[in-house]
Design a protein around this motif. Sequence first.
Motif, PDB file in Angstrom:
ATOM      1  N   ARG A  22     -23.051 -10.426  17.797  1.00 39.03           N
ATOM      2  CA  ARG A  22     -22.446 -11.420  18.696  1.00 39.03           C
ATOM      3  C   ARG A  22     -22.903 -12.830  18.326  1.00 39.03           C
ATOM      4  N   ALA A  23     -24.184 -12.983  18.063  1.00 36.47           N
ATOM      5  CA  ALA A  23     -24.718 -14.295  17.685  1.00 36.47           C
ATOM      6  C   ALA A  23     -24.139 -14.745  16.346  1.00 36.47           C
ATOM      7  N   GLY A  44     -17.724  -5.447   6.199  1.00 32.45           N
ATOM      8  CA  GLY A  44     -18.855  -5.385   5.273  1.00 32.45           C
ATOM      9  C   GLY A  44     -20.123  -4.897   5.951  1.00 32.45           C
ATOM     10  N   TRP A  45     -20.321  -5.344   7.180  1.00 34.23           N
ATOM     11  CA  TRP A  45     -21.523  -4.958   7.925  1.00 34.23           C
ATOM     12  C   TRP A  45     -21.570  -3.451   8.169  1.00 34.23           C
ATOM     13  N   ALA A  56     -16.965   4.686  19.660  1.00 33.24           N
ATOM     14  CA  ALA A  56     -17.153   3.701  20.735  1.00 33.24           C
ATOM     15  C   ALA A  56     -17.955   2.501  20.235  1.00 33.24           C
ATOM     16  N   GLN A  57     -18.967   2.745  19.407  1.00 36.52           N
ATOM     17  CA  GLN A  57     -19.757   1.652  18.849  1.00 36.52           C
ATOM     18  C   GLN A  57     -18.900   0.800  17.920  1.00 36.52           C
ATOM     19  N   LEU A  58     -18.094   1.445  17.087  1.00 37.27           N
ATOM     20  CA  LEU A  58     -17.222   0.707  16.173  1.00 37.27           C
ATOM     21  C   LEU A  58     -16.210  -0.141  16.942  1.00 37.27           C
ATOM     22  N   GLU A  59     -15.698   0.387  18.022  1.00 32.70           N
ATOM     23  CA  GLU A  59     -14.744  -0.380  18.827  1.00 32.70           C
ATOM     24  C   GLU A  59     -15.399  -1.646  19.367  1.00 32.70           C
ATOM     25  N   LYS A  60     -16.621  -1.529  19.863  1.00 26.22           N
ATOM     26  CA  LYS A  60     -17.328  -2.704  20.382  1.00 26.22           C
ATOM     27  C   LYS A  60     -17.573  -3.723  19.277  1.00 26.22           C
ATOM     28  N   ILE A  61     -17.919  -3.249  18.093  1.00 29.81           N
ATOM     29  CA  ILE A  61     -18.166  -4.161  16.976  1.00 29.81           C
ATOM     30  C   ILE A  61     -16.877  -4.877  16.594  1.00 29.81           C
ATOM     31  N   PHE A  62     -15.796  -4.128  16.401  1.00 31.04           N
ATOM     32  CA  PHE A  62     -14.570  -4.751  15.921  1.00 31.04           C
ATOM     33  C   PHE A  62     -13.854  -5.557  16.989  1.00 31.04           C
ATOM     34  N   ASP A  63     -14.154  -5.321  18.257  1.00 32.61           N
ATOM     35  CA  ASP A  63     -13.624  -6.195  19.307  1.00 32.61           C
ATOM     36  C   ASP A  63     -14.136  -7.624  19.134  1.00 32.61           C
ATOM     37  N   LEU A  64     -15.290  -7.779  18.478  1.00 30.10           N
ATOM     38  CA  LEU A  64     -15.817  -9.119  18.211  1.00 30.10           C
ATOM     39  C   LEU A  64     -14.928  -9.886  17.239  1.00 30.10           C
TER      40      LEU A  64
END
Length: 77
Positions: A22-23, A44-45, A56-64
């Motif tokens: 997020r940062a 890449g990350w 669910a974790q991937l969804e939160k990441i890519f929502d960024l």
Amino acid sequence: MSEPIYRIMTDQKFEKELQHLRARVKRMREEGRDNNAVRCYLIGWVTTGEIIRTPAQLEKIFDLGFEEGKSDETQTA
């Protein structure tokens, strides 16, 4: 040469990773980077290393990667 051992990321470690991302995304947006640049960084990350993330974790990441916080598909689902 031995095969890597892949591990699912724990919720606790994921929350720390998500705070970091997020940062980083916030800094990228302040530098004028668009959604495509952010998504490329996130791809890449998540594709490096030996950690497996849950859907669910991937969804939160890519929502960024979307300025509004959600992709069109997840907003209508």
